[in-house]
Write an enzyme that holds these catalytic residues in place. Structure first.
Site, PDB file in Angstrom:
ATOM      1  N   HIS A  81       0.836  -1.222   0.000  1.00 31.46           N
ATOM      2  CA  HIS A  81       0.000   0.000   0.000  1.00 31.46           C
ATOM      3  C   HIS A  81       0.866   1.265   0.000  1.00 31.46           C
ATOM      4  O   HIS A  81       0.561   2.205   0.734  1.00 31.46           O
ATOM      5  CB  HIS A  81      -0.877   0.024   1.252  1.00 31.46           C
ATOM      6  CG  HIS A  81      -1.839  -1.111   1.378  1.00 31.46           C
ATOM      7  ND1 HIS A  81      -2.858  -1.353   0.494  1.00 31.46           N
ATOM      8  CD2 HIS A  81      -1.939  -2.092   2.313  1.00 31.46           C
ATOM      9  CE1 HIS A  81      -3.547  -2.418   0.869  1.00 31.46           C
ATOM     10  NE2 HIS A  81      -2.998  -2.893   1.969  1.00 31.46           N
ATOM     11  N   ASP A 121      -7.922  -5.215   7.548  1.00 37.66           N
ATOM     12  CA  ASP A 121      -8.637  -5.970   6.515  1.00 37.66           C
ATOM     13  C   ASP A 121      -9.575  -6.989   7.151  1.00 37.66           C
ATOM     14  O   ASP A 121     -10.661  -7.254   6.615  1.00 37.66           O
ATOM     15  CB  ASP A 121      -7.636  -6.681   5.589  1.00 37.66           C
ATOM     16  CG  ASP A 121      -7.174  -5.772   4.467  1.00 37.66           C
ATOM     17  OD1 ASP A 121      -8.035  -5.252   3.747  1.00 37.66           O
ATOM     18  OD2 ASP A 121      -5.957  -5.576   4.330  1.00 37.66           O
ATOM     19  N   GLU A 171      -6.056 -12.196   7.393  1.00 41.23           N
ATOM     20  CA  GLU A 171      -6.704 -10.875   7.423  1.00 41.23           C
ATOM     21  C   GLU A 171      -8.034 -10.889   6.676  1.00 41.23           C
ATOM     22  O   GLU A 171      -8.451  -9.874   6.134  1.00 41.23           O
ATOM     23  CB  GLU A 171      -5.761  -9.788   6.902  1.00 41.23           C
ATOM     24  CG  GLU A 171      -5.150 -10.021   5.544  1.00 41.23           C
ATOM     25  CD  GLU A 171      -4.299  -8.840   5.063  1.00 41.23           C
ATOM     26  OE1 GLU A 171      -4.280  -7.781   5.696  1.00 41.23           O
ATOM     27  OE2 GLU A 171      -3.677  -8.986   4.000  1.00 41.23           O
ATOM     28  N   ARG A 183       6.763  -6.659   2.847  1.00 39.26           N
ATOM     29  CA  ARG A 183       5.407  -7.135   2.543  1.00 39.26           C
ATOM     30  C   ARG A 183       5.160  -6.880   1.063  1.00 39.26           C
ATOM     31  O   ARG A 183       5.217  -5.731   0.602  1.00 39.26           O
ATOM     32  CB  ARG A 183       4.334  -6.433   3.362  1.00 39.26           C
ATOM     33  CG  ARG A 183       2.937  -6.927   2.857  1.00 39.26           C
ATOM     34  CD  ARG A 183       1.825  -6.662   3.804  1.00 39.26           C
ATOM     35  NE  ARG A 183       1.499  -5.252   3.923  1.00 39.26           N
ATOM     36  CZ  ARG A 183       0.578  -4.793   4.756  1.00 39.26           C
ATOM     37  NH1 ARG A 183      -0.099  -5.622   5.533  1.00 39.26           N
ATOM     38  NH2 ARG A 183       0.324  -3.501   4.838  1.00 39.26           N
TER      39      ARG A 183
HETATM   40  C1  3PY Z   1      -4.225  -4.869   8.083  1.00 41.09           C
HETATM   41  O1  3PY Z   1      -4.494  -4.457   9.211  1.00 41.09           O
HETATM   42  O2  3PY Z   1      -5.077  -5.177   7.239  1.00 41.09           O
HETATM   43  C2  3PY Z   1      -2.839  -5.021   7.703  1.00 41.09           C
HETATM   44  O3  3PY Z   1      -2.577  -5.422   6.585  1.00 41.09           O
HETATM   45  C3  3PY Z   1      -1.805  -4.679   8.699  1.00 41.09           C
HETATM   46  O4  3PY Z   1      -0.515  -4.890   8.256  1.00 41.09           O
HETATM   47 MG    MG Z   2      -4.146  -5.711   5.295  1.00 39.29          MG
END
Ligand code: 3PY
Ligand code: MG
Length: 265
Positions: free
Chosen positions: A46, A176, A150, A71
Site C-alpha cells: 500500500h 482488513d 486478514e 510485505r
Molecule cells: C491490516 O491491518 O489489514 C494489515 O494489513 C496490517 O498490516
Molecule cells: Mg491488510
C-alpha cells in the site's frame, strides 16, 4: 553468513517488535534503524515504494544491523522471488486464505527440497554478508516465511492453512480482517467476532508450532498483545508515526482545528 536474529528470537519463544517502512526513502529507513526495533518491513502493498527503493532500503536496514522484511503486494511467486533475491530476510504475504495459497507461498520462498525457489542473483548473499553458494545452502533456515490472516476466510480455514509445512509466522491484519466482517477497519475492536478470530488464530498457531503475530496501532496495544501471547508484533509505521506526532504538535498550537483523527498506520 549472518543469522536472522529475529527468526532465532521467535524460535526461542521471545517477542520481537518492529514497524513498517511506508516511506520510500533510505534516509528515513536509516533513522528508523536507530530507535530500537528488531526488524523493519518495507511496504510494497500500500505504498509508492518500488523494488528499486526496497532494495536500497533493505541494504540500509541490514547494513545497520537490523532485519529487513518486505510485505509484497499480492501472493505471487514473482513477487516473493524478487524481494528475497534483492536481500529480504523474510517475506510477508497478504491475504493468504487457503492451504493452496499457503503452499504456493512456501514453494516460492524455499529452495528445493522444501520448495521450488529458483537459483540466481547476488544481492541476497550480499545482505547476509556471504557468498551465493553459502546463501543457497542456508537460506531455507534463515528466511522468515510469514502469511497474513486478514480475512474471515483465513479464520475459517486457519487449521488447514497453518498445517502447511514451512510457515514460520501467521500475522493478523486487523484492518482488513475487521473490514471483511463488515465492520469499520480498525486495529482493535471489542466486537466478539474479531475477539474470537484473534483468539482462534493464536490457539491454532500454537497448536501447529507457528509463531503468532499481529499489527497494532501503538505501544499500549503492543504490550497487551504480547501479554496475550503474540510474539511477532508490528507497531504502526514510519508514515503513521510521523503524521501522528506532527499532528499532535500542530494540535497543541491550535493549527489543525476541524481536521479528522490522527493517522496511526
Ligand atoms: C491490516 O491491518 O489489514 C494489515 O494489513 C496490517 O498490516
Ligand atoms: Mg491488510
Amino acid at each position: 553468513m549472518k543469522k536472522n536474529t529475529v527468526k532465532a528470537k521467535l524460535k526461542r519463544g521471545e517477542p520481537s517488535l518492529g514497524t513498517w517502512l511506508n516511506i520510500p526513502d533510505p534516509t528515513v529507513s536509516c533513522f528508523m534503524t536507530r530507535v530500537g526495533f528488531d526488524w523493519l518491513t518495507v511496504e510494497l502493498e500500500h505504498s509508492p515504494t518500488t523494488l528499486e527503493h526496497a532494495t536500497v532500503m533493505m541494504s540500509m536496514v541490514a547494513g545497520n544491523g537490523l532485519i529487513p522484511l518486505v510485505r509484497i503486494a499480492t501472493n505471487s511467486p514473482v513477487n516473493i522471488k524478487q524481494v528475497l533475491d534483492c536481500g529480504a530476510y523474510g517475506v510477508i504475504v497478504p491475504m493468504v486464505n487457503s492451504a493452496e495459497e499457503a503452499k504456493a507461498v512456501v514453494a516460492a520462498a524455499r529452495y528445493a527440497p522444501e520448495g521450488a525457489r529458483t537459483i540466481g542473483g547476488q544481492l541476497h548473499a550480499a545482505n547476509f554478508d556471504t557468498d551465493s553458494a553459502t546463501y543457497y545452502a542456508r537460506a531455507n533456515e534463515e528466511v522468515l516465511v510469514i502469511v497474513m490472516a486478514e480475512h474471515v476466510d483465513a479464520i475459517e480455514r486457519a487449521e488447514e492453512i497453518l498445517s502447511v509445512p514451512g510457515i514460520d509466522v501467521v500475522f493478523i491484519g486487523p484492518n482488513d480482517l475487521t473490514k471483511s466482517m463488515g465492520l469499520a477497519p480498525s486495529f482493535e475492536t471489542e466486537d466478539p467476532r474479531f475477539v474470537h478470530a484473534v483468539d482462534h488464530i493464536l490457539k491454532t498457531a500454537r497448536k501447529h508450532g507457528v509463531v503468532p503475530g499481529i499489527h497494532v496501532g501503538d505501544a499500549a496495544m503492543a504490550k497487551r498483545r504480547i501479554a496475550q501471547g503474540f510474539q511477532f508484533v508490528a507497531v504502526a509505521s514510519d508514515a503513521g508515526m510521523l503524521i501522528s506526532k506532527a499532528s499532535e504538535v500542530a494540535r497543541d498550537l491550535n493549527l489543525n482545528a476541524g481536521r479528522g483523527p490522527l493517522a496511526k498506520y
